[in-house]
Design an enzyme around this catalytic site. Structure first.
Site, PDB file in Angstrom:
ATOM      1  N   SER A 269       0.076  -9.649  -5.319  1.00 20.72           N
ATOM      2  CA  SER A 269       0.374  -8.339  -5.900  1.00 20.72           C
ATOM      3  C   SER A 269       1.812  -8.301  -6.426  1.00 20.72           C
ATOM      4  O   SER A 269       2.077  -7.840  -7.537  1.00 20.72           O
ATOM      5  CB  SER A 269       0.156  -7.268  -4.825  1.00 20.72           C
ATOM      6  OG  SER A 269       0.326  -5.996  -5.349  1.00 20.72           O
TER       7      SER A 269
ATOM      8  N   GLY B  74       0.815  -1.221   0.000  1.00 18.49           N
ATOM      9  CA  GLY B  74       0.000   0.000   0.000  1.00 18.49           C
ATOM     10  C   GLY B  74       0.844   1.264   0.000  1.00 18.49           C
ATOM     11  O   GLY B  74       0.356   2.344   0.356  1.00 18.49           O
TER      12      GLY B  74
ATOM     13  N   TYR C 144      -3.265  -2.189   5.599  1.00 21.55           N
ATOM     14  CA  TYR C 144      -3.989  -1.888   4.358  1.00 21.55           C
ATOM     15  C   TYR C 144      -5.474  -2.202   4.554  1.00 21.55           C
ATOM     16  O   TYR C 144      -6.345  -1.476   4.072  1.00 21.55           O
ATOM     17  CB  TYR C 144      -3.390  -2.761   3.250  1.00 21.55           C
ATOM     18  CG  TYR C 144      -3.951  -2.549   1.870  1.00 21.55           C
ATOM     19  CD1 TYR C 144      -3.336  -1.669   0.981  1.00 21.55           C
ATOM     20  CD2 TYR C 144      -5.064  -3.253   1.429  1.00 21.55           C
ATOM     21  CE1 TYR C 144      -3.835  -1.495  -0.310  1.00 21.55           C
ATOM     22  CE2 TYR C 144      -5.568  -3.083   0.151  1.00 21.55           C
ATOM     23  CZ  TYR C 144      -4.951  -2.201  -0.708  1.00 21.55           C
ATOM     24  OH  TYR C 144      -5.456  -2.032  -1.983  1.00 21.55           O
TER      25      TYR C 144
ATOM     26  N   ARG D 207       0.267  -5.392   5.100  1.00 19.12           N
ATOM     27  CA  ARG D 207      -0.892  -5.950   4.413  1.00 19.12           C
ATOM     28  C   ARG D 207      -0.853  -7.461   4.540  1.00 19.12           C
ATOM     29  O   ARG D 207       0.248  -8.048   4.672  1.00 19.12           O
ATOM     30  CB  ARG D 207      -0.786  -5.541   2.932  1.00 19.12           C
ATOM     31  CG  ARG D 207      -1.958  -5.889   2.081  1.00 19.12           C
ATOM     32  CD  ARG D 207      -1.695  -5.478   0.640  1.00 19.12           C
ATOM     33  NE  ARG D 207      -2.888  -5.600  -0.168  1.00 19.12           N
ATOM     34  CZ  ARG D 207      -2.930  -5.512  -1.484  1.00 19.12           C
ATOM     35  NH1 ARG D 207      -1.808  -5.260  -2.159  1.00 19.12           N
ATOM     36  NH2 ARG D 207      -4.056  -5.650  -2.147  1.00 19.12           N
TER      37      ARG D 207
ATOM     38  N   HIS E 147      11.847   1.167   1.595  1.00 22.88           N
ATOM     39  CA  HIS E 147      11.512  -0.244   1.811  1.00 22.88           C
ATOM     40  C   HIS E 147      12.506  -0.896   2.772  1.00 22.88           C
ATOM     41  O   HIS E 147      12.452  -2.103   2.997  1.00 22.88           O
ATOM     42  CB  HIS E 147      11.553  -1.017   0.484  1.00 22.88           C
ATOM     43  CG  HIS E 147      10.398  -0.732  -0.441  1.00 22.88           C
ATOM     44  ND1 HIS E 147       9.099  -0.656   0.002  1.00 22.88           N
ATOM     45  CD2 HIS E 147      10.344  -0.549  -1.780  1.00 22.88           C
ATOM     46  CE1 HIS E 147       8.299  -0.415  -1.032  1.00 22.88           C
ATOM     47  NE2 HIS E 147       9.030  -0.345  -2.113  1.00 22.88           N
TER      48      HIS E 147
ATOM     49  N   TRP F  71      -0.483   4.239  -2.198  1.00 15.42           N
ATOM     50  CA  TRP F  71      -1.667   4.866  -1.582  1.00 15.42           C
ATOM     51  C   TRP F  71      -1.238   5.783  -0.440  1.00 15.42           C
ATOM     52  O   TRP F  71      -1.663   6.942  -0.338  1.00 15.42           O
ATOM     53  CB  TRP F  71      -2.578   3.747  -1.086  1.00 15.42           C
ATOM     54  CG  TRP F  71      -3.935   4.149  -0.621  1.00 15.42           C
ATOM     55  CD1 TRP F  71      -4.548   5.366  -0.790  1.00 15.42           C
ATOM     56  CD2 TRP F  71      -4.868   3.318   0.087  1.00 15.42           C
ATOM     57  NE1 TRP F  71      -5.804   5.338  -0.231  1.00 15.42           N
ATOM     58  CE2 TRP F  71      -6.032   4.097   0.314  1.00 15.42           C
ATOM     59  CE3 TRP F  71      -4.838   2.002   0.539  1.00 15.42           C
ATOM     60  CZ2 TRP F  71      -7.142   3.581   0.983  1.00 15.42           C
ATOM     61  CZ3 TRP F  71      -5.949   1.492   1.199  1.00 15.42           C
ATOM     62  CH2 TRP F  71      -7.087   2.280   1.421  1.00 15.42           C
TER      63      TRP F  71
END
Ligand code: A3P
Length: 343
Positions: A187, A95, A245, A179, A157, A98
């Site tokens: 994903s 996510g 998420y 998530r 990350h 977003w």
């Protein structure tokens, strides 16, 4: 209708962009060269869309890419945090895009008209441009952070234990989003197959499952990454906001308000009454951002649209067998045992 991203680039801007890209490429090559002997010594495994992944400080990294083991090493050596910085940290596919949009929209909400259909930066450029990764910035000849306003917003990350010391010393605020690992796997599988080098065979889902379960993915093991940030969020809740998420999807407006409070830019009563919270939720919705990113490329061979696939909770059900689901549940239960992490 928002302006398609590709159409907004003039010939002069694209010449300047090419020059910038050449300089950046040369800088990257220098950094890759600087760390090549250290990287050669690291344990390696098969990569998802690159030949290998390398194990550095307990986490797997690509080499010779922007998000890579070399960028982590360079960041640890040269990146200097500011006390007011705010960082978004994620495992890929949790996510990030977003949250980047939401954090950018919140901090800059008085500069732009959040309702505008054509002028808001999030509607004419990718959220990854609006809020950059430190992994990308470190390669730039003129990094965005040199003249950025306060608070500077960055994403990463990197695992908590690999963050540069100055971020920890200043106690900079961190937002973490995680998530359901099964949705992350699906994903990531789709994303990696879309961006893999053309010389690479398409990875099968079985292969992706094997690697993911062993913890072998960019910035994985997934579970160790999540646990690292979760632990510190319990010890230091004022420093780390830990989100999922799934919660953000279920109750977006409330979590956006919580995010604004945490970032030091709470909504005023007047803003709430005027519907600004909902404006930001709508601006950053999957529908709005995927429409704005239908065209153009973030980088060579990386179309903007690859960051927007389904944007749903629980889509894993269409991809994992019962056996795969059971195995991942078992690993998750074991790794997250005693922790209050639910999806
Ligand atoms: P799916 O592949 O399941 O659709 P990241 O940004 O960390 O790379 O994560 C990408 C995932 O977030 C993708 O999930 C993508 O579709 C989803 N996503 C991107 N923008 C979103 C948004 N505005 N709202 C909800 N989900 C979004």
């Amino acid at each position: 209708m928002s302006m398609p991203i590709a159409a907004s680039v003039s010939p002069r801007a694209s010449i300047a962009k090419c020059k910038h890209e050449d300089e950046e490429r040369a800088n990257m090559d220098l950094i890759f060269y600087k760390y090549k002997d250290r990287v050669a010594m690291l344990p390696k495994e098969k990569g998802w869309s690159t030949k290998n992944l390398y194990l550095y400080q307990g986490f797997w990294h690509q080499s010779m890419r922007k998000v890579s083991v070399e960028s982590v090493m360079a960041i640890q050596e040269t990146f200097r945090a500011h006390p007011t910085d705010i960082y978004l940290a994620t495992v890929p596919k949790s996510g990030t895009t977003w949250l980047k949009a939401l954090m950018f929209a919140l901090v800059n909400r008085n500069q732009y008209n959040n309702n505008s259909v054509s002028t808001h930066p999030l509607l004419v450029s990718n959220p990854h441009i609006c809020l950059p990764y430190i992994e990308f910035e470190i390669f730039k000849t003129t990094p965005t952070y040199v003249d950025a306003h306060s608070p500077r917003l960055f994403a990463t990350h990197m695992s908590y234990t690999s963050l540069p010391q100055s971020i920890l010393d200043y106690g900079c605020r961190l937002v973490y989003i995680c998530r359901n690992p099964k949705d992350v796997l699906v994903s990531l599988f789709n994303f990696e197959n879309k961006r893999r080098d053309k010389s690479f065979d398409i990875m099968t889902f079985d292969e992706a499952f094997e690697l993911f379960s062993k913890g072998v993915m960019v910035n994985g093991p997934y579970w160790d990454h999540v646990k690292g940030y979760h632990k510190v969020s319990l010890e230091n809740p004022e420093n780390i906001l830990f989100l999922t998420y799934e919660d953000l999807t279920r109750d977006t407006a409330n979590y956006v308000k919580q995010l604004a409070n945490f970032m030091g830019c709470p909504f005023t009563e007047e803003e709430e009454a005027k519907g600004v919270v909902q404006e930001i939720v709508s601006l950053c919705s999957f529908e709005s951002l995927s429409e704005a990113n239908k065209h153009g490329n973030l980088a060579k061979g990386l179309p903007n649209e690859v960051f927007f696939r389904e944007g749903k909770v629980g889509g894993w059900i269409n991809h994992l067998t019962d056996e795969m689901s059971r195995i991942l549940d078992e690993i998750t239960e074991e790794k997250f045992h005693g922790l209050n992490i639910t999806f």
